[in-house]
Design a protein around this motif. Structure first.
Motif, mmCIF file in Angstrom:
data_model
loop_
_atom_site.group_PDB
_atom_site.id
_atom_site.type_symbol
_atom_site.label_atom_id
_atom_site.label_comp_id
_atom_site.label_asym_id
_atom_site.label_seq_id
_atom_site.Cartn_x
_atom_site.Cartn_y
_atom_site.Cartn_z
ATOM 1 N N LEU A 163 0.811 -1.212 0.000
ATOM 2 C CA LEU A 163 0.000 0.000 0.000
ATOM 3 C C LEU A 163 0.845 1.263 0.000
ATOM 4 O O LEU A 163 0.516 2.253 -0.665
ATOM 5 C CB LEU A 163 -0.926 0.000 1.217
ATOM 6 N N ARG A 164 1.941 1.269 0.732
ATOM 7 C CA ARG A 164 2.785 2.469 0.798
ATOM 8 C C ARG A 164 3.464 2.746 -0.533
ATOM 9 O O ARG A 164 3.872 3.881 -0.799
ATOM 10 C CB ARG A 164 3.823 2.327 1.908
ATOM 11 N N GLU A 165 3.581 1.727 -1.381
ATOM 12 C CA GLU A 165 4.187 1.932 -2.694
ATOM 13 C C GLU A 165 3.249 2.616 -3.671
ATOM 14 O O GLU A 165 3.666 3.068 -4.733
ATOM 15 C CB GLU A 165 4.624 0.576 -3.267
ATOM 16 N N THR A 166 1.955 2.723 -3.317
ATOM 17 C CA THR A 166 0.967 3.292 -4.243
ATOM 18 C C THR A 166 0.841 4.795 -4.143
ATOM 19 O O THR A 166 0.198 5.423 -4.984
ATOM 20 C CB THR A 166 -0.421 2.672 -3.982
ATOM 21 N N GLY A 167 1.424 5.408 -3.125
ATOM 22 C CA GLY A 167 1.258 6.845 -2.985
ATOM 23 C C GLY A 167 2.297 7.439 -2.066
ATOM 24 O O GLY A 167 3.034 6.725 -1.384
ATOM 25 N N PRO A 168 2.365 8.792 -2.009
ATOM 26 C CA PRO A 168 3.348 9.458 -1.154
ATOM 27 C C PRO A 168 2.994 9.330 0.322
ATOM 28 O O PRO A 168 1.853 9.062 0.682
ATOM 29 C CB PRO A 168 3.264 10.924 -1.607
ATOM 30 N N VAL A 169 3.980 9.519 1.172
ATOM 31 C CA VAL A 169 3.816 9.468 2.617
ATOM 32 C C VAL A 169 3.870 10.895 3.153
ATOM 33 O O VAL A 169 4.693 11.710 2.726
ATOM 34 C CB VAL A 169 4.905 8.599 3.264
ATOM 35 N N GLY A 170 3.006 11.206 4.095
ATOM 36 C CA GLY A 170 2.956 12.547 4.662
ATOM 37 C C GLY A 170 4.239 12.915 5.380
ATOM 38 O O GLY A 170 4.947 12.066 5.928
ATOM 39 N N ARG A 171 4.543 14.226 5.376
ATOM 40 C CA ARG A 171 5.780 14.699 6.012
ATOM 41 C C ARG A 171 5.773 14.418 7.505
ATOM 42 O O ARG A 171 6.807 14.068 8.085
ATOM 43 C CB ARG A 171 5.923 16.205 5.767
ATOM 44 N N ARG A 172 4.645 14.554 8.131
ATOM 45 C CA ARG A 172 4.576 14.294 9.565
ATOM 46 C C ARG A 172 4.937 12.849 9.876
ATOM 47 O O ARG A 172 5.654 12.563 10.837
ATOM 48 C CB ARG A 172 3.175 14.616 10.082
ATOM 49 N N ASP A 173 4.421 11.912 9.079
ATOM 50 C CA ASP A 173 4.743 10.506 9.299
ATOM 51 C C ASP A 173 6.218 10.227 9.055
ATOM 52 O O ASP A 173 6.827 9.405 9.731
ATOM 53 C CB ASP A 173 3.890 9.612 8.401
ATOM 54 N N GLU A 174 6.815 10.919 8.103
ATOM 55 C CA GLU A 174 8.254 10.739 7.873
ATOM 56 C C GLU A 174 9.052 11.160 9.097
ATOM 57 O O GLU A 174 10.020 10.489 9.487
ATOM 58 C CB GLU A 174 8.684 11.538 6.649
ATOM 59 N N LEU A 175 8.668 12.267 9.717
ATOM 60 C CA LEU A 175 9.362 12.721 10.923
ATOM 61 C C LEU A 175 9.161 11.737 12.071
ATOM 62 O O LEU A 175 10.100 11.408 12.801
ATOM 63 C CB LEU A 175 8.854 14.104 11.325
ATOM 64 N N ARG A 176 7.933 11.268 12.241
ATOM 65 C CA ARG A 176 7.658 10.313 13.313
ATOM 66 C C ARG A 176 8.453 9.029 13.126
ATOM 67 O O ARG A 176 9.041 8.495 14.080
ATOM 68 C CB ARG A 176 6.164 10.005 13.356
ATOM 69 N N GLU A 177 8.482 8.530 11.928
ATOM 70 C CA GLU A 177 9.184 7.265 11.659
ATOM 71 C C GLU A 177 10.693 7.417 11.808
ATOM 72 O O GLU A 177 11.378 6.496 12.279
ATOM 73 C CB GLU A 177 8.807 6.778 10.269
ATOM 74 N N ALA A 178 11.219 8.602 11.456
ATOM 75 C CA ALA A 178 12.654 8.833 11.661
ATOM 76 C C ALA A 178 12.977 8.799 13.152
ATOM 77 O O ALA A 178 14.006 8.224 13.562
ATOM 78 C CB ALA A 178 13.057 10.177 11.053
ATOM 79 N N TYR A 179 12.111 9.398 13.971
ATOM 80 C CA TYR A 179 12.362 9.388 15.415
ATOM 81 C C TYR A 179 12.237 7.968 15.974
ATOM 82 O O TYR A 179 13.027 7.559 16.839
ATOM 83 C CB TYR A 179 11.372 10.316 16.124
ATOM 84 N N MET A 180 11.266 7.205 15.501
ATOM 85 C CA MET A 180 11.130 5.823 15.960
ATOM 86 C C MET A 180 12.369 5.006 15.629
ATOM 87 O O MET A 180 12.847 4.199 16.443
ATOM 88 C CB MET A 180 9.891 5.178 15.321
ATOM 89 N N ARG A 181 12.893 5.200 14.443
ATOM 90 C CA ARG A 181 14.100 4.449 14.061
ATOM 91 C C ARG A 181 15.278 4.810 14.959
ATOM 92 O O ARG A 181 16.072 3.944 15.347
ATOM 93 C CB ARG A 181 14.438 4.730 12.588
ATOM 94 N N GLN A 182 15.380 6.072 15.334
ATOM 95 C CA GLN A 182 16.446 6.479 16.249
ATOM 96 C C GLN A 182 16.313 5.762 17.591
ATOM 97 O O GLN A 182 17.319 5.341 18.192
ATOM 98 C CB GLN A 182 16.384 7.997 16.465
ATOM 99 N N GLN A 183 15.075 5.623 18.070
ATOM 100 C CA GLN A 183 14.876 4.961 19.358
ATOM 101 C C GLN A 183 15.143 3.461 19.282
ATOM 102 O O GLN A 183 15.623 2.854 20.252
ATOM 103 C CB GLN A 183 13.445 5.219 19.845
#
Length: 801
Positions: free
Chosen positions: A185-205
């Motif tokens: 599903l994520r390959e079908t469309g762009p991801v919101g900027r807010r979710d990109e920031l959240r996911e970057a922080y999760m990866r750091q943790q």
């Protein structure tokens, strides 16, 4: 993805996801658990393991310097995150929240955050939907997956695939399937900027947990985020993204009770769960799910006096299971059970089914938090008061009747009024079911809402206790009040709330504002609240002497300025002033109930010459004089030189009702107004004002009814058409019985006054009637008549009727 990290993608508040997480954790035996949520809550995670912590609950974070900027993260018993949190706490495992810090999302210049806007991340649809935002994909992931599977109902499909399934031999298999679907599903469309920031922080943790030496890391997060956490980019990439975050603000966080009803709301501080009660049942019932659910429905209906038998239960279960088979579902869901209950137990009616939906499908469950949870001092004082006054916060509506003569009830009343001043409407006044008009009774409708936690945090700026905060709030509101009526309303509410510390400041502002305000309408709007405050102050035993002085001063100024203020008003102005006239008249009646008139001295009566008696200089006499002056202001030189007929007629009626005007005099004035020399429009307004207090006097005085009938019959046809709206409004306001009787009397022909009642009238024993007069006077609250009173005709005195 590191082999030591297992991603458990879930749908927030899903019972199937919660069971799957519990099974997966039992299989993995992780040495640390990471959960999607605000990292500020790490220091209060241990509270989740205490027995006093009963879900539904929520994490509440707010900006320390602006409590109105707040966000909730709700957790139910069937929330996967709650299951993971309890698993870690009960086993003393390290547990961390890994979403973006609340300090970033609550920053004034931060990226718009659903949590800060009142819809926190944690909504059930947020976990498996495309993120919102300017560049977000518009498609609904659940709907896309359901369409791919050949289903037209996304929610039903998700329940069949996830919520109704029990974990298999390998508890991780469902999570792998969900991750694969989300990747596509994520390959079908762009991801919101807010979710990109959240996911970057999760990866750091996640990286930080691995650096800390944890070998088996379980990550519980929304299924939408799994692909982004599995395929990690470089550390530099994530640092560059996180550099865009706004500067953090200082935040405070705690646990607060939540409700199933709030979980069911899709807006505000809700979570979007349509059926939290049903989900709770699914999560807590291991076998015979449908039978136990329908049995609960039967118990509810029986408690509400619906005839439901065991046979109804058996037949409903069979029908629900049959519907599930026909619809190709693995288990009868909520739709099938409700369809069966509607058909079998409710006879096809949606009325009892609405009760089932409200009480069971949604429910009124209210969570609890332990005393050790961080709280502002105001919250701790409120909790103390709730316990001492035995007022338990409940999510369900309940009625509370108070008798203010009892100390406990008076204290309860003061608390509820103080909270209302702070904007915390835990209790709202309602009409009493007890047949009593005494001011010592109050009836409240109580209902606790979760967002009160935010309002308590906001109100903490005014004080550390409920009393001091309410006092500070009243003083602050008084200083900002724009109208005189706002100040008098505050004074009334301060007395109701028992806030002696606020009254001096309010009274100073009130006295200053009243001295400068020359608008009679403003003064008239302010007086009733002051008089009510005096009345309630007496009931509560509070000192309201200062209010009495201001109220009498306002009344005196109104008496002087009323007649000129009523001159030259248009129709709208006259209507507004009539409302003020009635309100001031009632207020003067209360204000002068103890104005020094000797006991037993009755009201004075104005004769044809307009004389008046009574204590000279009393407010009651001044008000009566103002009404007489207003009634006499006829528009001799045109409408602009006199008072509108609506107000003159109302003044006459008020004087008549108070016994300050004889019925004959009222009839004489009506005759003058209704004479051919007068304006029909002015006459119609006069009649409207005169009859506004009720038309029963027309039934008791044939002369007045005859005057009115003759005038109506003589109005020209074209003029009558213009007057018809006013006349309809006037007579439609009368009681139905009065309208009917008046119509019957008019239809009988010419109206004549009934014969006078005398000693010789057959069938009347006036001596026996006189014996009942003292008791009748006591019931009506008027002075008893003299023993040897003159015999007067029945129709001659409005008071006798």
């Amino acid at each position: 993805m590191d082999a030591g990290v297992t991603l458990l993608g879930v749908r927030h508040h899903g019972p199937g996801s919660a069971r799957a997480v519990a099974a997966a954790l039992a299989q993995l035996r992780p040495d640390t658990v990471l959960i999607e949520g605000p990292p500020e809550a790490d220091r209060i995670t241990a509270l989740a393991g205490e027995k006093e912590m009963v879900p539904p609950v929520a994490l509440l974070a707010h900006a320390a310097d602006d409590p109105a900027r707040a966000a909730f993260w709700p957790f139910a018993e069937f929330s996967p995150e709650w299951v993971a949190l309890r698993y870690a706490v009960e086993r003393d495992l390290p547990v961390r929240f890994i979403d973006l810090p609340a300090g970033h999302t609550l920053a004034p210049d931060g990226t718009p955050d659903e949590a800060a806007a009142g819809a926190p991340d944690g909504c059930p649809d947020d976990a498996t939907r495309a993120p919102s935002g300017e560049d977000a994909a518009a498609a609904d992931p659940i709907a896309a997956l359901a369409r791919a599977a050949g289903h037209d109902d996304p929610e039903r499909w998700w329940e069949d695939v996830i919520e109704h399934r029990t974990p298999g031999a390998d508890a991780l298999t469902p999570f792998e399937a969900v991750a694969e679907a989300m990747t596509a599903l994520r390959e079908t469309g762009p991801v919101g900027r807010r979710d990109e920031l959240r996911e970057a922080y999760m990866r750091q943790q996640i990286r930080a947990a691995r650096r800390a030496g944890h070998r088996t890391v379980a990550v519980v997060c929304g299924a939408w985020h799994v692909p982004a956490l599995r395929d990690m980019p470089t550390v530099a990439h994530d640092r560059a993204l996180l550099a865009e975050l706004p500067r953090k603000v200082r935040t405070e966080i705690t646990w607060v009770p939540w409700t199933h009803r709030r979980l069911s709301q899709h807006t505000g501080y809700g979570a979007g769960i349509d059926s939290p009660g049903w989900y709770r049942h699914l999560f807590g019932t291991e076998r015979d799910t449908v039978a136990r659910w329908i049995t609960r429905i039967a118990e509810l209906l029986r408690a509400e006096d619906h005839p439901v038998s065991s046979a109804h239960v058996i037949e409903s279960v069979r029908l629900a299971e049959t519907l599930a088979v026909m619809r190709g579902r693995p288990l009868a869901g909520l739709t099938e059970t409700l369809d069966a209950v509607r058909s079998v137990m409710c006879d096809g009616s949606d009325v009892p089914l609405a009760l089932v939906h409200d009480r069971l499908v949604v429910g009124d469950a209210l969570g609890e938090v332990p005393d050790g949870a961080p709280a502002v001092p105001l919250q701790r004082d409120l909790t103390r008061l709730q316990r001492s006054l035995r007022l338990k916060a409940e999510a369900a509506d309940r009625e509370l009747a108070l008798d203010l003569r009892k100390e406990l009830d008076a204290d309860r009343s003061r608390l509820l009024h103080r909270l209302r001043l702070l904007g915390i409407d835990w209790g709202t006044p309602s009409r009493s079911t007890v047949n009593s008009t005494g001011t010592f009774r109050e009836t409240w409708r109580l209902r606790w809402e979760p967002e009160f936690a935010v309002r308590i945090a906001e109100a903490a700026q005014w004080g550390t206790t409920v009393e001091s905060a309410a006092t500070g709030k009243v003083i602050g509101d008084a200083a900002a009040a724009a109208e005189l009526s706002d100040l008098t309303a505050l004074a009334e509410r301060a007395l109701l709330a028992g806030l002696p510390g606020a009254l001096p400041a309010v009274m100073r502002l009130l006295a200053d504002r009243a001295a400068l305000d020359t608008d009679v309408a403003h003064l008239a709007a302010a007086l009733p609240a002051l008089v009510r405050a005096l009345r309630y102050g007496d009931v509560r035993g509070t000192d309201s002497a200062a209010l009495a002085g201001v109220a009498r001063g306002l009344a005196e100024r109104i008496c002087v300025g009323l007649p000129p203020a009523c001159t030259g008003l248009d129709a709208d102005g006259a209507t507004a002033m009539r409302a003020h006239l009635d309100a001031v008249h009632a207020a003067v009646g209360l204000l002068t109930a103890d104005d020094g008139r000797p006991a037993g001295e009755g009201p004075t009566v104005e004769g044809p010459a307009g004389s008046a008696g009574g204590p000279e200089g009393s407010i009651a006499e001044r008000w009566a004089a103002a009404l007489r002056s207003l009634a006499a202001r006829e528009p001799g030189g045109g409408p602009a030189t006199g008072a509108p007929g609506l107000l003159r007629g109302r003044a006459v009626r008020l004087l008549l009702d108070d016994g300050r005007l004889e019925t004959e005099e009222a009839g004489r004035r009506m005759g003058l107004v209704l004479s051919p020399a007068g304006s029909p429009a002015d006459a119609a307004g006069w009649i409207e004002g005169f009859l506004a207090g009720g038309g029963a006097l027309l039934l008791h005085d044939a002369a007045l009814l005859g005057l009115l009938d003759d005038w109506l019959a003589g109005v020209p046809a074209d003029t009558f058409t213009d007057l018809l709206p006013v006349l309809r409004r006037t007579f439609s306001a009368l009681e139905a019985g009065v309208r009917r009787t008046v119509g019957e009397r008019v239809a009988t022909g010419p109206l004549t006054a009934p014969a006078a009642v005398s000693e010789e009238t057959p069938g009347y024993d006036l001596a026996r009637a006189d014996a009942a007069l003292p008791t009748l006077a006591l019931l009506l609250g008027i002075p008893a008549p003299a023993p040897e009173r003159p015999r007067i005709p029945h129709q001659a005195s409005h008071r006798d009727t």
